[in-house]
Design an enzyme around this catalytic site. Structure first.
Site, PDB file in Angstrom:
ATOM      1  N   ASP A 197       0.958  -0.958  -0.333  1.00  0.00           N
ATOM      2  CA  ASP A 197      -0.037   0.250  -0.072  1.00  0.00           C
ATOM      3  C   ASP A 197       1.047   1.649   0.074  1.00  0.00           C
ATOM      4  O   ASP A 197       1.011   1.733  -0.433  1.00  0.00           O
ATOM      5  CB  ASP A 197      -1.033  -0.204   0.876  1.00  0.00           C
ATOM      6  CG  ASP A 197      -2.433   0.727   1.302  1.00  0.00           C
ATOM      7  OD1 ASP A 197      -2.262   1.723  -0.114  1.00  0.00           O
ATOM      8  OD2 ASP A 197      -2.849   0.655   2.457  1.00  0.00           O
ATOM      9  N   VAL A 224      -9.615  -4.304   0.119  1.00  0.00           N
ATOM     10  CA  VAL A 224      -9.283  -5.788  -0.177  1.00  0.00           C
ATOM     11  C   VAL A 224      -8.819  -6.556   0.187  1.00  0.00           C
ATOM     12  O   VAL A 224      -8.384  -6.832   1.402  1.00  0.00           O
ATOM     13  CB  VAL A 224      -7.851  -5.837  -1.664  1.00  0.00           C
ATOM     14  CG1 VAL A 224      -8.534  -4.821  -2.646  1.00  0.00           C
ATOM     15  CG2 VAL A 224      -7.077  -5.682  -1.328  1.00  0.00           C
ATOM     16  N   ARG A 242      -9.894 -14.610   5.133  1.00  0.00           N
ATOM     17  CA  ARG A 242      -8.547 -14.912   4.185  1.00  0.00           C
ATOM     18  C   ARG A 242      -8.343 -16.220   3.424  1.00  0.00           C
ATOM     19  O   ARG A 242      -8.015 -16.222   2.573  1.00  0.00           O
ATOM     20  CB  ARG A 242      -7.583 -15.240   5.121  1.00  0.00           C
ATOM     21  CG  ARG A 242      -6.882 -14.212   6.775  1.00  0.00           C
ATOM     22  CD  ARG A 242      -6.112 -14.898   7.550  1.00  0.00           C
ATOM     23  NE  ARG A 242      -5.563 -13.632   8.132  1.00  0.00           N
ATOM     24  CZ  ARG A 242      -5.019 -12.636   7.940  1.00  0.00           C
ATOM     25  NH1 ARG A 242      -4.175 -12.272   7.164  1.00  0.00           N
ATOM     26  NH2 ARG A 242      -3.795 -12.311   9.232  1.00  0.00           N
TER      27      ARG A 242
HETATM   28  P1  5GP Z   1       2.036  -0.371   3.612  1.00  0.00           P
HETATM   29  O1  5GP Z   1       3.174  -0.517   5.148  1.00  0.00           O
HETATM   30  O2  5GP Z   1       2.387  -0.807   2.396  1.00  0.00           O
HETATM   31  O3  5GP Z   1       0.986   0.464   3.496  1.00  0.00           O
HETATM   32  O4  5GP Z   1       0.680  -1.809   3.777  1.00  0.00           O
HETATM   33  C1  5GP Z   1       1.355  -2.493   3.718  1.00  0.00           C
HETATM   34  C2  5GP Z   1       0.280  -4.277   4.897  1.00  0.00           C
HETATM   35  O5  5GP Z   1      -0.807  -3.530   4.673  1.00  0.00           O
HETATM   36  C3  5GP Z   1      -0.052  -5.116   4.697  1.00  0.00           C
HETATM   37  O6  5GP Z   1       1.651  -5.639   3.651  1.00  0.00           O
HETATM   38  C4  5GP Z   1      -1.344  -5.538   4.119  1.00  0.00           C
HETATM   39  O7  5GP Z   1      -1.182  -6.448   5.479  1.00  0.00           O
HETATM   40  C5  5GP Z   1      -2.048  -4.465   4.904  1.00  0.00           C
HETATM   41  N1  5GP Z   1      -3.386  -3.702   3.772  1.00  0.00           N
HETATM   42  C6  5GP Z   1      -2.746  -2.895   2.786  1.00  0.00           C
HETATM   43  N2  5GP Z   1      -3.567  -2.789   2.324  1.00  0.00           N
HETATM   44  C7  5GP Z   1      -4.431  -3.558   2.376  1.00  0.00           C
HETATM   45  C8  5GP Z   1      -5.697  -3.851   1.856  1.00  0.00           C
HETATM   46  O8  5GP Z   1      -6.589  -3.362   0.805  1.00  0.00           O
HETATM   47  N3  5GP Z   1      -6.568  -5.200   2.766  1.00  0.00           N
HETATM   48  C9  5GP Z   1      -6.102  -6.099   3.566  1.00  0.00           C
HETATM   49  N4  5GP Z   1      -6.622  -6.741   4.086  1.00  0.00           N
HETATM   50  N5  5GP Z   1      -4.486  -5.773   4.309  1.00  0.00           N
HETATM   51  C10 5GP Z   1      -3.966  -4.412   3.068  1.00  0.00           C
END
Ligand code: 5GP
Length: 185
Positions: free
Chosen positions: A108, A159, A171
């Site tokens: 993300d 998502v 999951r």
């Molecule tokens: P970032 O540090 O890149 O912002 O977030 C990464 C982590 O956030 C991912 O490994 C996941 O655990 C969680 N995450 C980010 N976006 C989503 C999403 O749309 N759905 C879910 N279930 N988890 C997300």
């Protein structure tokens, strides 16, 4: 697959069916096979979300490899990143001199992965690359890092499925879908 017959009532839209996911995983696996044929890579699965992708991906890679698992938390039960990262479970394998591939479910902001990548790079591996099943496209934002292997891009929505949860649920959905807002609002 007949999506409408099997779709969970909390899902607003199916983004990828089980069959589409398997095609994507096969392609990522083929690329990794090509790039790591004689390198005996160590695939590091980031628990728990990447476990489903990991299980499929290693069977799509046709060269010797080993696996290990790490857990880091940043989100808790919320749908937005807290910016707080904690290693909850570390590797059991030393990685000095190894070619490491971090296997992640979704990127993300990239905060989680940039932190994990730096952490692993400090342990003297031969290389560290990232295989992310999905990358979230947010208008006007550039993620902190660009994974070498990206399965698919998803829109700016929350998502679930194919390993991804909301509060530990969903999951086990075999497809990737957008969760209805009313489930978490
Ligand atoms: P970032 O540090 O890149 O912002 O977030 C990464 C982590 O956030 C991912 O490994 C996941 O655990 C969680 N995450 C980010 N976006 C989503 C999403 O749309 N759905 C879910 N279930 N988890 C997300």
């Amino acid at each position: 697959m007949e999506i409408s017959a099997t779709m969970h009532p909390d899902i607003k839209e199916v983004l990828l069916t089980q069959e589409q996911i398997q095609d994507i995983v096969r392609q990522v696996g083929a690329r990794i096979t090509e790039d790591y044929r004689d390198k005996n890579p160590l695939l590091v699965c980031i628990l728990r979300g990447a476990s489903v992708f990991m299980a499929d991906l290693i069977r799509a890679i046709d060269c010797p490899l080993t696996v290990d698992f790490m857990a880091a938390s940043s989100y808790g039960n919320s749908t937005k990143s807290s910016g707080i990262l904690r290693i909850d479970k570390d590797l059991q394998t030393p990685i000095d001199g190894r070619h490491v591939i971090i296997v992640e479910d979704i990127l993300d902001s990239g905060l989680t992965l940039s932190y994990l990548k730096k952490n692993l790079e400090s342990r003297n591996p031969a290389s560290v690359e990232i295989a992310a099943f999905s990358v979230k496209d947010v208008a006007g934002r550039t993620p902190r890092l660009e994974p070498k292997y990206v399965g698919t891009h998803v829109p700016d929505a929350f998502v679930v499925g194919y390993g991804l949860d909301y509060a530990e649920r969903y999951r086990n959905l075999p497809y990737l879908g957008i969760l209805k807002e009313e489930v978490y609002e």
